[in-house]
Design a protein around this motif. Sequence first.
Motif, PDB file in Angstrom:
ATOM      1  N   GLN A 106      97.685  59.503   3.580  1.00  5.43           N
ATOM      2  CA  GLN A 106      99.036  59.079   3.927  1.00  5.43           C
ATOM      3  C   GLN A 106      99.365  57.678   3.428  1.00  5.43           C
ATOM      4  N   GLY A 107      98.395  57.030   2.794  1.00  6.58           N
ATOM      5  CA  GLY A 107      98.638  55.684   2.276  1.00  6.58           C
ATOM      6  C   GLY A 107      98.698  54.633   3.366  1.00  6.58           C
ATOM      7  N   ARG A 108      98.106  54.894   4.524  1.00  8.24           N
ATOM      8  CA  ARG A 108      98.144  53.953   5.645  1.00  8.24           C
ATOM      9  C   ARG A 108      96.842  53.191   5.815  1.00  8.24           C
ATOM     10  N   SER A 109      95.946  53.295   4.862  1.00  9.84           N
ATOM     11  CA  SER A 109      94.655  52.640   4.980  1.00  9.84           C
ATOM     12  C   SER A 109      94.590  51.431   4.066  1.00  9.84           C
ATOM     13  N   SER A 110      93.680  50.530   4.406  1.00 11.28           N
ATOM     14  CA  SER A 110      93.444  49.408   3.517  1.00 11.28           C
ATOM     15  C   SER A 110      92.842  49.935   2.223  1.00 11.28           C
ATOM     16  N   GLN A 111      92.729  49.106   1.242  1.00 15.69           N
ATOM     17  CA  GLN A 111      92.227  49.540  -0.056  1.00 15.69           C
ATOM     18  C   GLN A 111      90.799  50.068   0.053  1.00 15.69           C
ATOM     19  N   PRO A 112      90.597  51.341  -0.269  1.00 21.56           N
ATOM     20  CA  PRO A 112      89.253  51.921  -0.161  1.00 21.56           C
ATOM     21  C   PRO A 112      88.354  51.437  -1.296  1.00 21.56           C
ATOM     22  N   SER A 113      87.066  51.471  -1.064  1.00 21.08           N
ATOM     23  CA  SER A 113      86.114  51.062  -2.092  1.00 21.08           C
ATOM     24  C   SER A 113      85.961  52.171  -3.134  1.00 21.08           C
ATOM     25  N   THR A 114      85.492  51.794  -4.304  1.00 20.44           N
ATOM     26  CA  THR A 114      85.248  52.784  -5.348  1.00 20.44           C
ATOM     27  C   THR A 114      84.150  53.753  -4.908  1.00 20.44           C
ATOM     28  N   GLN A 115      83.194  53.268  -4.120  1.00 18.27           N
ATOM     29  CA  GLN A 115      82.132  54.143  -3.631  1.00 18.27           C
ATOM     30  C   GLN A 115      82.700  55.224  -2.710  1.00 18.27           C
TER      31      GLN A 115
END
Length: 53
Positions: free
Chosen positions: A11-20
């Motif tokens: 939903q685009g409501r999260s902080s920037q996720p890690s590449t891992q």
Amino acid sequence: MSVDYVVRLEQGRSSQPSTQLLGAVARALCLSDDERERDVDRAGVAAVRHPRS
């Protein structure tokens, strides 16, 4: 990673996720290289290429 966190990512409501994390989700969903690149681009993180074994 919890179901709630995955829902927030979708939903685009999260902080920037890690590449891992993105790589783990892509592997779990058996995404193609093109699909993986699209999702990494959407997330706004630098793509890290890992050769497939």
